[in-house]
Design a protein around this motif. Structure first.
Motif, PDB file in Angstrom:
ATOM      1  N   LEU A   1      11.298 -24.258 -43.225  1.00 39.46           N
ATOM      2  CA  LEU A   1      11.719 -25.343 -44.122  1.00 39.46           C
ATOM      3  C   LEU A   1      13.141 -25.088 -44.569  1.00 39.46           C
ATOM      4  CD1 LEU A   1      11.411 -27.737 -46.138  1.00 39.46           C
ATOM      5  CD2 LEU A   1      10.392 -26.086 -47.742  1.00 39.46           C
ATOM      6  N   ILE A   2      13.985 -26.110 -44.461  1.00 40.43           N
ATOM      7  CA  ILE A   2      15.370 -26.016 -44.913  1.00 40.43           C
ATOM      8  C   ILE A   2      15.598 -27.106 -45.948  1.00 40.43           C
ATOM      9  CG2 ILE A   2      17.800 -26.041 -44.240  1.00 40.43           C
ATOM     10  CD1 ILE A   2      16.819 -25.515 -41.332  1.00 40.43           C
ATOM     11  N   THR A   3      15.969 -26.736 -47.159  1.00 43.77           N
ATOM     12  CA  THR A   3      16.252 -27.747 -48.188  1.00 43.77           C
ATOM     13  C   THR A   3      17.663 -28.278 -47.996  1.00 43.77           C
ATOM     14  OG1 THR A   3      17.088 -26.152 -49.821  1.00 43.77           O
ATOM     15  CG2 THR A   3      14.709 -26.562 -49.803  1.00 43.77           C
ATOM     16  N   GLY A   4      17.874 -29.535 -48.370  1.00 37.11           N
ATOM     17  CA  GLY A   4      19.193 -30.146 -48.221  1.00 37.11           C
ATOM     18  C   GLY A   4      19.651 -30.163 -46.772  1.00 37.11           C
TER      19      GLY A   4
ATOM     20  N   GLY B   1      22.920 -27.409 -43.677  1.00 38.73           N
ATOM     21  CA  GLY B   1      21.474 -27.508 -43.499  1.00 38.73           C
ATOM     22  C   GLY B   1      21.115 -28.181 -42.186  1.00 38.73           C
ATOM     23  N   PHE B   2      21.807 -29.241 -41.858  1.00 38.42           N
ATOM     24  CA  PHE B   2      21.570 -29.982 -40.613  1.00 38.42           C
ATOM     25  C   PHE B   2      21.868 -29.101 -39.400  1.00 38.42           C
ATOM     26  CE2 PHE B   2      22.778 -32.776 -37.129  1.00 38.42           C
ATOM     27  CZ  PHE B   2      21.840 -33.793 -37.191  1.00 38.42           C
TER      28      PHE B   2
ATOM     29  N   LEU C   1      17.416 -34.963 -34.908  1.00 36.92           N
ATOM     30  CA  LEU C   1      17.240 -33.573 -34.504  1.00 36.92           C
ATOM     31  C   LEU C   1      15.986 -33.326 -33.664  1.00 36.92           C
ATOM     32  CD1 LEU C   1      18.086 -31.948 -37.948  1.00 36.92           C
ATOM     33  CD2 LEU C   1      19.370 -31.520 -35.834  1.00 36.92           C
ATOM     34  N   GLY C   2      14.981 -34.165 -33.871  1.00 37.62           N
ATOM     35  CA  GLY C   2      13.683 -33.882 -33.287  1.00 37.62           C
ATOM     36  C   GLY C   2      12.897 -32.922 -34.166  1.00 37.62           C
ATOM     37  N   ALA C   3      13.151 -33.004 -35.475  1.00 33.23           N
ATOM     38  CA  ALA C   3      12.491 -32.144 -36.455  1.00 33.23           C
ATOM     39  C   ALA C   3      11.465 -32.959 -37.244  1.00 33.23           C
ATOM     40  CB  ALA C   3      13.533 -31.546 -37.400  1.00 33.23           C
TER      41      ALA C   3
ATOM     42  N   THR D   1      34.235 -24.761 -39.439  1.00 33.63           N
ATOM     43  CA  THR D   1      33.282 -25.797 -39.068  1.00 33.63           C
ATOM     44  C   THR D   1      31.872 -25.442 -39.533  1.00 33.63           C
ATOM     45  OG1 THR D   1      32.748 -24.763 -36.939  1.00 33.63           O
ATOM     46  CG2 THR D   1      34.660 -26.256 -37.003  1.00 33.63           C
ATOM     47  N   VAL D   2      30.996 -26.449 -39.526  1.00 34.60           N
ATOM     48  CA  VAL D   2      29.599 -26.185 -39.889  1.00 34.60           C
ATOM     49  C   VAL D   2      28.945 -25.276 -38.858  1.00 34.60           C
ATOM     50  CG1 VAL D   2      29.177 -28.227 -41.306  1.00 34.60           C
ATOM     51  CG2 VAL D   2      28.884 -28.369 -38.827  1.00 34.60           C
TER      52      VAL D   2
END
Length: 235
Positions: free
Chosen positions: A5-8, A14-15, A45-47, A203-204
């Motif tokens: 689980l990733i919040t935000g 997060g993405f 994402l396919g999440a 970068t992200v």
């Protein structure tokens, strides 16, 4: 299969973390306060999408019940955070700081971490290899912020670094309390995201690297640490 689980997670770090962990074989829940944005991100994402507002007890409890019913949780990434910049992208300094400002930032960055971690502890304790990653900041380092030779010294804001320094302490105390878990705080670096008005210098993809790495920490890995991509950070 590792469930994370990733919040935000509907944008920014997060993405990107979700994208990378999906590629590594994780089942990923994209936690987002805004249902429309969260569902869109999860579909892209396919999440899996889970509605989760870290400032709201009912929202967090409902998310925990849903994920428990779906099979449980192995990895929690506490990523959701705010900084509160002005319309001109400036950060309010000590002279402008109010208790309300501090309270607002802490509600997401500190109380949100505790609220989510507390709710998901029972699920994590059932995992064979539980991991918690708390997204901190280099501005949480008292050593760096107090050193005139360090770029962090010149950051004038109070609420954000204070909140992240608190996250570091929470991380250490949780790690001591739950030695069977791997619980660490990470500094992703000055990454261009909405949080800083895209003023960041990396970068992200670069920023997410340490989050992804620590999310995959094994049972014999580091715990109670504060790290960036190069290793341990000064407290």
């Amino acid at each position: 299969m590792t469930t994370t689980l990733i919040t935000g997670a509907n944008k920014g770090l997060g993405f990107e973390t979700a994208r990378r962990l999906l590629a590594a074989g994780h089942t990923v829940y994209v936690g987002a306060r805004d249902a429309e944005r969260g569902r869109r991100a999860a579909e892209q994402l396919g999440a899996r999408f889970i509605q989760l507002d870290v400032t709201d007890d009912a929202s967090v409890q409902a998310a925990a019940k849903t994920i428990e019913a779906d099979g449980g949780l192995d990895v929690l990434v506490n990523n959701a955070g705010i900084e509160q910049r002005g319309e001109d992208n400036s950060v309010p300094g000590a002279a402008e700081l109010t208790a309300d400002t501090l309270r607002t930032v802490f509600e997401t960055n500190v109380f949100g971490v505790v609220r989510v971690t507390h709710a998901f502890l029972p699920l994590l304790q059932r995992s064979a290899a539980p991991v918690v990653v708390n997204v901190s900041s280099g501005l949480a380092s008292l050593t760096r912020v107090a050193d005139p030779a360090d770029p962090a010294y010149h950051y004038q804001g109070v609420a954000y670094p204070a909140s992240k320094a608190t996250v570091n302490m929470i991380t250490v105390q949780y790690a001591k309390a739950f030695p069977e878990m791997r619980i660490n705080a990470v500094e992703p670096g000055f990454t261009a995201t909405d949080l800083n008005g895209h003023a960041g210098t990396q970068t992200v993809e670069e920023g997410a690297e340490i989050i992804v790495r620590m999310a995959q920490t094994g049972p014999d890995g580091r715990t109670g640490g504060y790290v960036d991509i190069d290793g341990p950070m000064p407290w």
